[in-house]
Scaffold this motif. Structure first.
Motif, PDB file in Angstrom:
ATOM      1  N   TRP A  62       0.860  -1.178   0.000  1.00  0.00           N
ATOM      2  CA  TRP A  62       0.000   0.000   0.000  1.00  0.00           C
ATOM      3  C   TRP A  62       0.897   1.230   0.000  1.00  0.00           C
ATOM      4  O   TRP A  62       1.825   1.338   0.810  1.00  0.00           O
ATOM      5  CB  TRP A  62      -0.897   0.036   1.229  1.00  0.00           C
ATOM      6  CG  TRP A  62      -2.043  -0.925   1.188  1.00  0.00           C
ATOM      7  CD1 TRP A  62      -2.106  -2.172   1.760  1.00  0.00           C
ATOM      8  CD2 TRP A  62      -3.313  -0.726   0.560  1.00  0.00           C
ATOM      9  NE1 TRP A  62      -3.319  -2.755   1.515  1.00  0.00           N
ATOM     10  CE2 TRP A  62      -4.081  -1.888   0.785  1.00  0.00           C
ATOM     11  CE3 TRP A  62      -3.884   0.318  -0.169  1.00  0.00           C
ATOM     12  CZ2 TRP A  62      -5.385  -2.023   0.305  1.00  0.00           C
ATOM     13  CZ3 TRP A  62      -5.171   0.189  -0.642  1.00  0.00           C
ATOM     14  CH2 TRP A  62      -5.905  -0.974  -0.409  1.00  0.00           C
ATOM     15  N   TYR A  63       0.584   2.133  -0.910  1.00  0.00           N
ATOM     16  CA  TYR A  63       1.227   3.437  -0.967  1.00  0.00           C
ATOM     17  C   TYR A  63       0.156   4.496  -0.713  1.00  0.00           C
ATOM     18  O   TYR A  63      -1.039   4.237  -0.812  1.00  0.00           O
ATOM     19  CB  TYR A  63       1.814   3.695  -2.359  1.00  0.00           C
ATOM     20  CG  TYR A  63       3.093   2.975  -2.672  1.00  0.00           C
ATOM     21  CD1 TYR A  63       3.096   1.635  -3.040  1.00  0.00           C
ATOM     22  CD2 TYR A  63       4.314   3.647  -2.636  1.00  0.00           C
ATOM     23  CE1 TYR A  63       4.282   0.979  -3.360  1.00  0.00           C
ATOM     24  CE2 TYR A  63       5.504   3.002  -2.959  1.00  0.00           C
ATOM     25  CZ  TYR A  63       5.473   1.669  -3.318  1.00  0.00           C
ATOM     26  OH  TYR A  63       6.653   1.033  -3.622  1.00  0.00           O
ATOM     27  N   ARG A  64       0.624   5.708  -0.440  1.00  0.00           N
ATOM     28  CA  ARG A  64      -0.300   6.843  -0.351  1.00  0.00           C
ATOM     29  C   ARG A  64       0.369   8.083  -0.920  1.00  0.00           C
ATOM     30  O   ARG A  64       1.591   8.190  -0.934  1.00  0.00           O
ATOM     31  CB  ARG A  64      -0.759   7.085   1.081  1.00  0.00           C
ATOM     32  CG  ARG A  64       0.322   7.551   2.038  1.00  0.00           C
ATOM     33  CD  ARG A  64      -0.251   7.645   3.453  1.00  0.00           C
ATOM     34  NE  ARG A  64       0.757   8.108   4.408  1.00  0.00           N
ATOM     35  CZ  ARG A  64       0.546   8.161   5.725  1.00  0.00           C
ATOM     36  NH1 ARG A  64      -0.630   7.780   6.230  1.00  0.00           N
ATOM     37  NH2 ARG A  64       1.508   8.591   6.519  1.00  0.00           N
ATOM     38  N   GLN A  65      -0.483   8.986  -1.375  1.00  0.00           N
ATOM     39  CA  GLN A  65       0.012  10.261  -1.892  1.00  0.00           C
ATOM     40  C   GLN A  65      -0.890  11.374  -1.407  1.00  0.00           C
ATOM     41  O   GLN A  65      -2.069  11.423  -1.752  1.00  0.00           O
ATOM     42  CB  GLN A  65       0.068  10.243  -3.412  1.00  0.00           C
ATOM     43  CG  GLN A  65       0.735  11.464  -4.001  1.00  0.00           C
ATOM     44  CD  GLN A  65       1.129  11.274  -5.454  1.00  0.00           C
ATOM     45  OE1 GLN A  65       0.634  10.377  -6.141  1.00  0.00           O
ATOM     46  NE2 GLN A  65       2.031  12.110  -5.940  1.00  0.00           N
ATOM     47  N   ALA A  66      -0.306  12.234  -0.599  1.00  0.00           N
ATOM     48  CA  ALA A  66      -1.029  13.392  -0.084  1.00  0.00           C
ATOM     49  C   ALA A  66      -0.920  14.534  -1.090  1.00  0.00           C
ATOM     50  O   ALA A  66       0.010  14.567  -1.908  1.00  0.00           O
ATOM     51  CB  ALA A  66      -0.439  13.806   1.258  1.00  0.00           C
TER      52      ALA A  66
ATOM     53  N   ALA B 207      -4.890  11.221   2.286  1.00  0.00           N
ATOM     54  CA  ALA B 207      -4.169  10.947   1.046  1.00  0.00           C
ATOM     55  C   ALA B 207      -5.015  10.043   0.163  1.00  0.00           C
ATOM     56  O   ALA B 207      -6.032   9.498   0.605  1.00  0.00           O
ATOM     57  CB  ALA B 207      -2.839  10.239   1.343  1.00  0.00           C
ATOM     58  N   VAL B 208      -4.563   9.877  -1.065  1.00  0.00           N
ATOM     59  CA  VAL B 208      -5.087   8.809  -1.917  1.00  0.00           C
ATOM     60  C   VAL B 208      -4.228   7.577  -1.649  1.00  0.00           C
ATOM     61  O   VAL B 208      -2.987   7.658  -1.709  1.00  0.00           O
ATOM     62  CB  VAL B 208      -5.044   9.193  -3.398  1.00  0.00           C
ATOM     63  CG1 VAL B 208      -5.544   8.033  -4.256  1.00  0.00           C
ATOM     64  CG2 VAL B 208      -5.873  10.443  -3.659  1.00  0.00           C
TER      65      VAL B 208
ATOM     66  N   GLY C 222      -6.578   3.827  -6.877  1.00  0.00           N
ATOM     67  CA  GLY C 222      -6.531   4.600  -5.645  1.00  0.00           C
ATOM     68  C   GLY C 222      -7.895   4.831  -5.027  1.00  0.00           C
ATOM     69  O   GLY C 222      -8.920   4.808  -5.713  1.00  0.00           O
ATOM     70  N   THR C 223      -7.878   5.046  -3.725  1.00  0.00           N
ATOM     71  CA  THR C 223      -9.086   5.405  -2.984  1.00  0.00           C
ATOM     72  C   THR C 223      -8.739   6.525  -2.017  1.00  0.00           C
ATOM     73  O   THR C 223      -7.691   6.502  -1.369  1.00  0.00           O
ATOM     74  CB  THR C 223      -9.667   4.172  -2.253  1.00  0.00           C
ATOM     75  OG1 THR C 223     -10.908   4.527  -1.639  1.00  0.00           O
ATOM     76  CG2 THR C 223      -8.724   3.632  -1.189  1.00  0.00           C
TER      77      THR C 223
END
Length: 115
Positions: free
Chosen positions: A35-39, A91-92, A108-109
């Motif tokens: 799992w990654y995230r991007q703010a 974030a996504v 993405g969510t």
């Protein structure tokens, strides 16, 4: 090949969410899942990793003790349980599948932590 994330939404600080990622079109049980995230305005950050068999997991320091990654190879699903959420977790969140030869990404969510 598809990775479809679900479970995002708006939650208050201190709350919990469970993200799911449904995989299809490849041999799920042979892939490391992440799992990654991007703010907003920031780069993509690795949040959690789980081995193909599910026996080992690693976490970013920023989520350690609050997030748990798990997988169900019989259902081709990977999860991210997120507890004690903070505004900075907004974030996504993206599901990622990795093998020696291939890398796949979901769409993405969105997770928003706000009062």
């Amino acid at each position: 090949v598809q990775l479809v994330e679900s479970g995002g939404g708006l939650v208050q600080p201190g709350g919990s969410l469970r993200l799911s990622c449904a995989a299809s079109g490849f041999t799920f049980s042979t892939y490391v899942m992440k799992w990654y995230r991007q703010a907003p305005g920031k780069g993509r950050e690795l949040v959690a990793t789980i081995t193909s068999g599910g026996g080992s997991a690693n976490y970013a320091d920023s989520v350690k003790g609050r997030f748990t990654i798990s997988r169900d190879n019989s259902k081709n699903l990977v999860y991210l349980q997120m507890n004690t959420l903070k505004p900075e977790d907004t974030a996504v969140y993206y599901c990622n599948a990795v093998s020696i030869s291939y890398i796949y990404w979901g769409q993405g969510t969105q997770v928003t932590v706000s009062s």
